[in-house]
Enzyme design. Structure first.
Site, PDB file in Angstrom:
ATOM      1  N   ASP A  23       0.826  -1.218   0.000  1.00 59.67           N
ATOM      2  CA  ASP A  23       0.000   0.000   0.000  1.00 59.67           C
ATOM      3  C   ASP A  23       0.859   1.267   0.000  1.00 59.67           C
ATOM      4  OD1 ASP A  23      -2.070  -1.799   0.297  1.00 59.67           O
ATOM      5  OD2 ASP A  23      -2.937  -0.824   2.061  1.00 59.67           O
ATOM      6  N   HIS A  74      -6.182   2.914  -3.848  1.00 60.06           N
ATOM      7  CA  HIS A  74      -6.106   3.185  -2.400  1.00 60.06           C
ATOM      8  C   HIS A  74      -6.574   4.609  -2.102  1.00 60.06           C
ATOM      9  CE1 HIS A  74      -4.827   2.147   1.604  1.00 60.06           C
ATOM     10  NE2 HIS A  74      -3.741   2.872   1.628  1.00 60.06           N
ATOM     11  N   HIS A  78      -4.694  10.236   1.142  1.00 60.16           N
ATOM     12  CA  HIS A  78      -4.673   9.161   2.141  1.00 60.16           C
ATOM     13  C   HIS A  78      -5.379   9.646   3.408  1.00 60.16           C
ATOM     14  CE1 HIS A  78      -2.973   5.958   4.689  1.00 60.16           C
ATOM     15  NE2 HIS A  78      -2.838   5.294   3.567  1.00 60.16           N
ATOM     16  N   HIS A 169       3.922  -2.308   3.055  1.00 60.77           N
ATOM     17  CA  HIS A 169       3.970  -0.940   2.514  1.00 60.77           C
ATOM     18  C   HIS A 169       5.309  -0.710   1.821  1.00 60.77           C
ATOM     19  CE1 HIS A 169       0.878  -0.787   5.626  1.00 60.77           C
ATOM     20  NE2 HIS A 169       0.362   0.260   4.993  1.00 60.77           N
TER      21      HIS A 169
HETATM   22 ZN   LIG Z   1      -2.421   3.235   3.284  1.00 55.31          ZN
END
Ligand SMILES: [Zn+2]
Length: 208
Positions: A23, A74, A78, A169
């Site tokens: 991510d 995503h 964010h 990540h």
């Molecule tokens: Zn994230």
């Protein structure tokens, strides 16, 4: 589990595969380092990209697809969905989807919200947009900055079994600075464990 009750997948259906997911990218250093390691293990993975980072690093986003991996959505920024109005979320997801499609030539199939938290209004918007919601069943907690490569890998593969979706990540845009270095250092340990299990690792689309 709430996610299950809402029909949100946390695992993949093709039970002989494990799906690694990364991510928060693309990232100018973390993503290329991750791609090198995945290549050396002939492994494919899925990258949940953030639209505002795709705008900054479109070539790195394109490289993910060029190397045979999958890109997924995503969000554009964010931010927690709980703070978004349905209309602005719908616009944001369309915007990020278009950016990812332009940069990579691949349309995202899967969506994972920031922090893995859906709001009540978000799910119908995601489904109307044609994206499949996807969370995860294992994680490395690799964003905190207080983990070692060994602790990240140990947590990610403890009890690992076919069908698991592993959250990692490849970027530190929204976490402790440099945290992607720990992920990259943990990745060979995780990939070795997957080899040892004799379980193929695959993109989400190839596993569902
Ligand atoms: Zn994230």
């Amino acid at each position: 589990m709430l996610a299950g009750a809402l029909g949100i997948a946390c695992r993949v259906e093709r039970t002989n595969a494990v799906a690694l997911t990364f991510d928060d990218g693309p990232h100018p250093e973390g993503t290329p380092a991750t791609l090198e390691l995945l290549d050396s293990y002939k492994t494919r993975a899925t990258f949940f990209l953030v639209g505002e980072q795709v705008e900054r690093f479109p070539r790195i986003a394109a490289e993910i697809v060029r190397r045979g991996h999958e890109v997924a959505l995503h969000g554009h920024e964010h931010k927690l969905l709980l703070r978004r109005s349905p209309a602005s979320l719908a616009r944001e997801l369309e915007q990020a989807d278009a950016l990812i499609g332009e940069a990579t030539g691949q349309r995202p199939v899967f969506y994972r919200p920031p922090y893995g938290i859906f709001s009540a209004g978000a799910l119908p918007i995601v489904r109307r947009g044609g994206w499949k919601p996807m969370l995860w069943s294992r994680w490395g907690r690799d964003w905190s900055g207080s983990e070692s490569p060994e602790s990240i890998a140990g947590r990610a593969v403890a009890g690992l079994r076919p069908g698991d979706v592993v959250l990692l990540h490849d970027a530190d845009h929204y976490s402790v600075s440099g945290s992607w270095r720990m992920t990259v250092a943990a990745l060979p340990l995780i990939l070795e464990e997957i080899v040892e299990l004799g379980v193929p690792s695959a993109t989400l689309s190839d596993s569902t």
